[in-house]
Design a protein around this motif. Structure first.
Motif, PDB file in Angstrom:
ATOM      1  N   ILE A  35       0.876  -1.176   0.000  1.00 12.93           N
ATOM      2  CA  ILE A  35       0.000   0.000   0.000  1.00 12.93           C
ATOM      3  C   ILE A  35       0.911   1.223   0.000  1.00 12.93           C
ATOM      4  CG2 ILE A  35      -1.842   1.227   1.213  1.00 12.93           C
ATOM      5  CD1 ILE A  35      -2.370  -1.438   2.739  1.00 12.93           C
ATOM      6  N   ARG A 173      -7.511  -0.236   7.099  1.00 11.83           N
ATOM      7  CA  ARG A 173      -6.140  -0.770   7.070  1.00 11.83           C
ATOM      8  C   ARG A 173      -6.165  -2.280   6.840  1.00 11.83           C
ATOM      9  NH1 ARG A 173      -4.084  -0.135  12.528  1.00 11.83           N
ATOM     10  NH2 ARG A 173      -5.370  -1.963  12.815  1.00 11.83           N
ATOM     11  N   ASP A 174      -6.981  -2.985   7.609  1.00 11.73           N
ATOM     12  CA  ASP A 174      -7.026  -4.446   7.493  1.00 11.73           C
ATOM     13  C   ASP A 174      -7.546  -4.861   6.115  1.00 11.73           C
ATOM     14  OD1 ASP A 174      -6.109  -4.507  10.037  1.00 11.73           O
ATOM     15  OD2 ASP A 174      -8.026  -5.011  10.964  1.00 11.73           O
ATOM     16  N   ARG A 177      -4.865  -4.127   3.516  1.00  8.95           N
ATOM     17  CA  ARG A 177      -3.737  -5.052   3.726  1.00  8.95           C
ATOM     18  C   ARG A 177      -4.008  -6.388   3.063  1.00  8.95           C
ATOM     19  NH1 ARG A 177       0.176  -3.502   4.941  1.00  8.95           N
ATOM     20  NH2 ARG A 177       0.536  -1.746   6.292  1.00  8.95           N
ATOM     21  N   GLU A 178      -5.228  -6.859   3.231  1.00  6.10           N
ATOM     22  CA  GLU A 178      -5.580  -8.155   2.634  1.00  6.10           C
ATOM     23  C   GLU A 178      -5.490  -8.062   1.103  1.00  6.10           C
ATOM     24  OE1 GLU A 178      -5.811 -11.100   3.520  1.00  6.10           O
ATOM     25  OE2 GLU A 178      -6.752 -11.969   1.736  1.00  6.10           O
ATOM     26  N   ARG A 181      -1.928  -8.117   0.195  1.00  7.37           N
ATOM     27  CA  ARG A 181      -1.377  -9.460   0.394  1.00  7.37           C
ATOM     28  C   ARG A 181      -1.668 -10.351  -0.819  1.00  7.37           C
ATOM     29  NH1 ARG A 181      -2.353 -14.216   1.682  1.00  7.37           N
ATOM     30  NH2 ARG A 181      -4.605 -13.878   1.630  1.00  7.37           N
ATOM     31  N   ILE A 199      -1.499   2.936   7.841  1.00  2.45           N
ATOM     32  CA  ILE A 199      -2.011   2.102   6.748  1.00  2.45           C
ATOM     33  C   ILE A 199      -0.942   1.701   5.743  1.00  2.45           C
ATOM     34  CG2 ILE A 199      -3.606   2.114   4.776  1.00  2.45           C
ATOM     35  CD1 ILE A 199      -5.482   3.880   6.391  1.00  2.45           C
ATOM     36  N   ASP A 201       2.696   1.095   3.452  1.00  5.68           N
ATOM     37  CA  ASP A 201       4.039   0.509   3.499  1.00  5.68           C
ATOM     38  C   ASP A 201       5.063   1.495   2.929  1.00  5.68           C
ATOM     39  OD1 ASP A 201       3.087  -2.215   4.224  1.00  5.68           O
ATOM     40  OD2 ASP A 201       2.117  -2.057   2.270  1.00  5.68           O
TER      41      ASP A 201
END
Ligand SMILES: Nc1ncnc2c1ncn2[C@@H]1O[C@H](COP(=O)(O)OP(=O)(O)OP(=O)(O)O)[C@@H](O)[C@H]1O
Length: 253
Positions: A35, A173-174, A177-178, A181, A199, A201
């Motif tokens: 992200i 964020r979650d 992130r998924e 991923r 949030i 990277d």
């Protein structure tokens, strides 16, 4: 992890509107599987850059490519890149489901996909409600649902955290992130740095249409107390031209 991994490559991008140079010789690479926060003060050129990536604004010079191709040369543009720009751009009288069905029809996606994204964004229970009754958090979820209709490998989101409470930010964020991923490429613009820090990277910071810094958040913030402090130092201290440009994004030019 399945699906294509597509970088966004912005190369010497410049956009002039009459007397205003909105973006000037901007180059950076956004990697898949992460992200990236696209940051800058008001008027820095974030929206113009994102619109050039999407082919909605024609660059004066330079190029923006997704997986090596310009947006207009992609085989399935709306299925490759999902984008949301204006959080309030819903027809107030439409239900969430009708809103999504309209966009699904435009993209050539079946109504079954509408039900899938409603579920994915936990909006099924409110899908029959008119969007004028939606809270900010629900609007942001509906935005994301719209962007995800084509199951895109690349997401461009303008201020997706705007107006979210801490719980909403944690959820966002979650959720993002998924998606990262799964190898997707996610670019989010924001000027709310405390949110972004939780949030992203990587960051790309621009000011006056030029890149100020780009790289991994942990490496960059390691040199400052916080992203906010780094950002203020980089965007308010001195004119951009006097400042050395750091760039540590993987593959960035
Ligand atoms: N269509 C246009 N015509 C003329 N000037 C424009 C146009 N679009 C953007 N600009 C100018 O280009 C500059 C960059 O604007 P842009 O909206 O890209 O910045 P931004 O970083 O997204 O700002 P904000 O955070 O306030 O949304 C600003 O000076 C803006 O006024």
């Amino acid at each position: 992890m399945t699906g294509e991994r597509l970088s966004i490559e912005v190369s010497h991008l410049t956009k002039r509107f009459d007397t205003v140079t909105a973006v000037q010789d901007l180059s950076f690479t956004i990697r898949p599987g992460a992200i990236t926060g696209f940051l800058g003060p008001n008027g820095a050129g974030k929206t113009t850059t994102m619109r050039m990536i999407l082919g909605l604004v024609t660059p004066t010079s330079g190029s923006a490519r997704i997986g090596g191709r310009r947006y207009r040369d992609l085989a399935r543009p709306s299925g490759t890149v999902g984008a949301v720009f204006d959080a309030s751009a819903f027809h107030p009288g439409h239900t969430a489901r009708n809103h999504l069905r309209t966009y699904a029809a435009m993209g050539g996606y079946p109504d079954g996909r509408v039900e899938q994204v409603l579920q994915l964004l936990d909006l099924s229970r409110v899908a029959h409600r008119r969007t004028r009754t939606f809270s900010t958090g629900m609007r942001q979820r509906l935005n994301l649902a719209t962007a995800l209709l084509g199951d895109p490998r690349v997401l461009l989101l303008d201020e997706p955290g705007n107006g979210l409470d801490p719980e909403g930010i944690a959820w966002l964020r979650d959720f993002l992130r998924e998606l990262a991923r799964q190898g997707r490429t996610i670019l989010i613009s924001s000027h709310v740095l405390s949110e972004v820090q939780q949030i992203v990277d990587d960051v790309v910071v621009i000011r006056d249409g030029r890149k100020v810094i780009a790289g991994r958040l942990t490496e960059l913030v390691g040199e400052a107390a916080s992203l906010e402090q780094l950002f203020l130092r980089l965007t308010t201290d001195r004119p951009t031209a006097d400042r050395p440009t750091a760039d540590r994004t993987e593959g960035a030019r």
